[in-house]
Design an enzyme around this catalytic site. Structure first.
Site, PDB file in Angstrom:
ATOM      1  N   TYR A 142      -5.634  -5.102 -55.698  1.00 49.54           N
ATOM      2  CA  TYR A 142      -5.398  -4.194 -56.820  1.00 49.54           C
ATOM      3  C   TYR A 142      -5.643  -4.864 -58.171  1.00 49.54           C
ATOM      4  O   TYR A 142      -5.875  -4.185 -59.176  1.00 49.54           O
ATOM      5  CB  TYR A 142      -3.954  -3.656 -56.802  1.00 49.54           C
ATOM      6  CG  TYR A 142      -3.664  -2.687 -55.666  1.00 49.54           C
ATOM      7  CD1 TYR A 142      -4.674  -2.213 -54.833  1.00 49.54           C
ATOM      8  CD2 TYR A 142      -2.376  -2.231 -55.440  1.00 49.54           C
ATOM      9  CE1 TYR A 142      -4.403  -1.336 -53.799  1.00 49.54           C
ATOM     10  CE2 TYR A 142      -2.095  -1.340 -54.409  1.00 49.54           C
ATOM     11  CZ  TYR A 142      -3.116  -0.904 -53.589  1.00 49.54           C
ATOM     12  OH  TYR A 142      -2.839  -0.019 -52.571  1.00 49.54           O
ATOM     13  N   LYS A 192      -3.887  -9.535 -42.003  1.00 45.12           N
ATOM     14  CA  LYS A 192      -5.063  -9.226 -41.183  1.00 45.12           C
ATOM     15  C   LYS A 192      -5.875 -10.522 -41.052  1.00 45.12           C
ATOM     16  O   LYS A 192      -7.044 -10.596 -41.442  1.00 45.12           O
ATOM     17  CB  LYS A 192      -5.855  -8.107 -41.897  1.00 45.12           C
ATOM     18  CG  LYS A 192      -6.966  -7.474 -41.091  1.00 45.12           C
ATOM     19  CD  LYS A 192      -6.510  -6.610 -39.939  1.00 45.12           C
ATOM     20  CE  LYS A 192      -7.708  -6.052 -39.189  1.00 45.12           C
ATOM     21  NZ  LYS A 192      -7.367  -5.507 -37.872  1.00 45.12           N
ATOM     22  N   ASP A 224      -2.813  -3.321 -38.734  1.00 45.29           N
ATOM     23  CA  ASP A 224      -3.095  -2.108 -37.947  1.00 45.29           C
ATOM     24  C   ASP A 224      -2.035  -1.928 -36.856  1.00 45.29           C
ATOM     25  O   ASP A 224      -1.543  -0.829 -36.606  1.00 45.29           O
ATOM     26  CB  ASP A 224      -4.521  -2.127 -37.361  1.00 45.29           C
ATOM     27  CG  ASP A 224      -4.924  -3.484 -36.816  1.00 45.29           C
ATOM     28  OD1 ASP A 224      -4.212  -4.483 -37.055  1.00 45.29           O
ATOM     29  OD2 ASP A 224      -5.973  -3.569 -36.146  1.00 45.29           O
ATOM     30  N   ASP A 248       1.815  -1.245 -49.879  1.00 48.01           N
ATOM     31  CA  ASP A 248       1.741   0.085 -50.479  1.00 48.01           C
ATOM     32  C   ASP A 248       1.759   1.137 -49.365  1.00 48.01           C
ATOM     33  O   ASP A 248       2.527   2.104 -49.391  1.00 48.01           O
ATOM     34  CB  ASP A 248       0.434   0.164 -51.289  1.00 48.01           C
ATOM     35  CG  ASP A 248       0.357   1.395 -52.159  1.00 48.01           C
ATOM     36  OD1 ASP A 248       1.303   2.204 -52.137  1.00 48.01           O
ATOM     37  OD2 ASP A 248      -0.657   1.568 -52.857  1.00 48.01           O
ATOM     38  N   ASP A 252       5.313   3.325 -47.713  1.00 43.99           N
ATOM     39  CA  ASP A 252       5.333   4.791 -47.703  1.00 43.99           C
ATOM     40  C   ASP A 252       5.518   5.317 -46.285  1.00 43.99           C
ATOM     41  O   ASP A 252       6.271   6.265 -46.051  1.00 43.99           O
ATOM     42  CB  ASP A 252       4.028   5.355 -48.289  1.00 43.99           C
ATOM     43  CG  ASP A 252       4.152   5.623 -49.781  1.00 43.99           C
ATOM     44  OD1 ASP A 252       5.128   5.135 -50.393  1.00 43.99           O
ATOM     45  OD2 ASP A 252       3.274   6.306 -50.337  1.00 43.99           O
TER      46      ASP A 252
END
Ligand code: NAD
Length: 357
Positions: A142, A192, A224, A248, A252
């Site tokens: 980001y 990852k 994942d 992020d 959620d």
């Protein structure tokens, strides 16, 4: 103990829910013999209207000199047409940056009293869901440079840079390990590393940090798989430690499966200085000013403040217990209403929590 708390009620339902949180904090102070001093400052749309800036300098300095910051929410249709720099949300992003709040802590908990709202199958929900996502908030893809959109070989090409240095990883890992010590002493680091170099470094540094936290159990999981495990069996997680973009998405996911947005608190903290505590939901302009908002996420954010910033674990436990007792006694706000329960407004629910304290 004397503590100063800077209140940033903000917009929409912000002032209504913060008022209930303050009531609960005052009752807690009285019960335990503390003194909480409240200062109020402008942020978001209210600050644009009142001072021409979504984060006036006066607000920053009040926040800096406080022991903790307690925020409602910002934003609303009234300010939607302003330029990006002048939008209410900019006030929130700027205060996080000004105070170096690099760690976002989001607990997701399924209260037995609200099991009916959970989006998971009953047998999975029955195993329990009580986890905390510790998300890095100021780095990763980001913020990484270079970034941009340009033409390469005649094709429009967009790119970003996923980047972490070891210090950024160390400080967020420290937050996660410390948080785990105050919970069930388990950290699952999510990355990852099978395909990403920044994740390989992430894993390496987290393992180095773990040497100082031998009492905390550390595991590693690819993102994942973590997304899958969160719905398959969330009871396996205590603290999930992860970077900005994975966090992020996972935070959620973790919160939505509990089924009740109005119930979920959060904290953002830095290396030093005050932390910022706020509900995860927004300013809900559709219900603002009608005394129907659920104040419990905000009240539970106050409990996080006491536990994390003031080392008041017993006081925090008491607030959480009072919330659960109010629910167990059959009181609900409109967003979590079920047949056979008594519906209350924002203020009414705040009163029930205070009574149970
Ligand atoms: P929202 O979270 O404000 O509302 C989503 C839905 O949930 C609405 O129907 C709302 O009525 C309901 N809801 C939210 N909180 C509730 C509560 N405590 N009790 C009962 N119902 C509740 O999200 P949105 O509608 O996408 O955004 C509204 C505004 O809030 C926008 O301006 C957005 O930018 C802003 N926002 C601010 C924050 C923040 O301040 N941290 C976070 C998210 C959105």
């Amino acid at each position: 103990m004397k503590k100063t708390i800077c209140l940033l009620p903000g917009d929409g339902i912000g002032p209504e829910i913060i008022a209930q949180g303050v009531k609960v904090l005052e009752a807690t102070a009285e019960k335990f013999g503390h003194e909480f001093v409240f200062e109020t400052a402008l942020i978001g749309g209210a600050a644009i209207d009142g001072a021409g800036d979504p984060l006036p300098e006066a607000t920053v300095s009040k926040c800096r000199s406080a022991d903790a910051i307690y925020l409602g929410a910002v934003g609303g249709p009234k300010w939607d047409k302003l330029s990006p720099e002048m939008r209410p949300e900019k006030g929130l992003l700027r205060i996080r940056k000004e105070l170096g709040l690099f760690a976002n802590l989001r607990p997701a908990m399924l209260l037995p009293e609200l099991a009916g709202a959970c989006l998971l199958r009953a047998d999975i929900a029955a195993k329990g869901l009580d986890l905390m996502v510790v998300r890095e908030l100021t780095g990763d893809v980001y913020f990484g440079e270079p970034r941009g959109i340009e033409t390469r070989d005649g094709l429009r090409t967009g790119y970003n840079t996923m980047i972490y240095n070891e210090e950024e990883i160390r400080r967020i890992a420290w937050v996660a390990f410390e948080a785990a010590r105050k919970r069930r002493s388990k950290v699952c680091s999510v990355e990852k590393s099978n395909v990403l170099e920044s994740s390989r470094l992430w894993k390496e540094v987290v393992m180095e940090m773990h040497r100082e936290y031998a009492d905390v159990e550390l595991s590693h999981m690819y993102v994942d798989n973590a997304a899958m495990q969160l719905v398959r069996d969330p009871s396996q997680f205590d603290v999930i430690l992860t970077g900005n973009i994975f966090g992020d998405i996972l935070s959620d996911e973790a919160s939505v499966i509990t089924g009740s947005l109005g119930m979920l608190p959060s904290a953002s903290t830095g290396a030093s200085g005050p932390g910022l505590f706020e509900p995860i939901h927004g300013s809900a302009p559709d219900i603002a000013g009608r005394d129907v908002a659920n104040p419990l996420a905000t009240i539970l954010s106050a409990a996080m403040m006491l536990r994390l910033s003031f080392d008041m674990a017993e006081e925090a436990d008491q607030i959480e217990k009072a919330v659960r007792k109010a629910l167990a006694d059959g009181f609900r706000t409109a967003d979590i209403m079920e047949p056979g329960k008594e519906m209350l407004g924002c203020k009414g629910m705040g009163d029930k929590v205070v009574e149970r304290l």
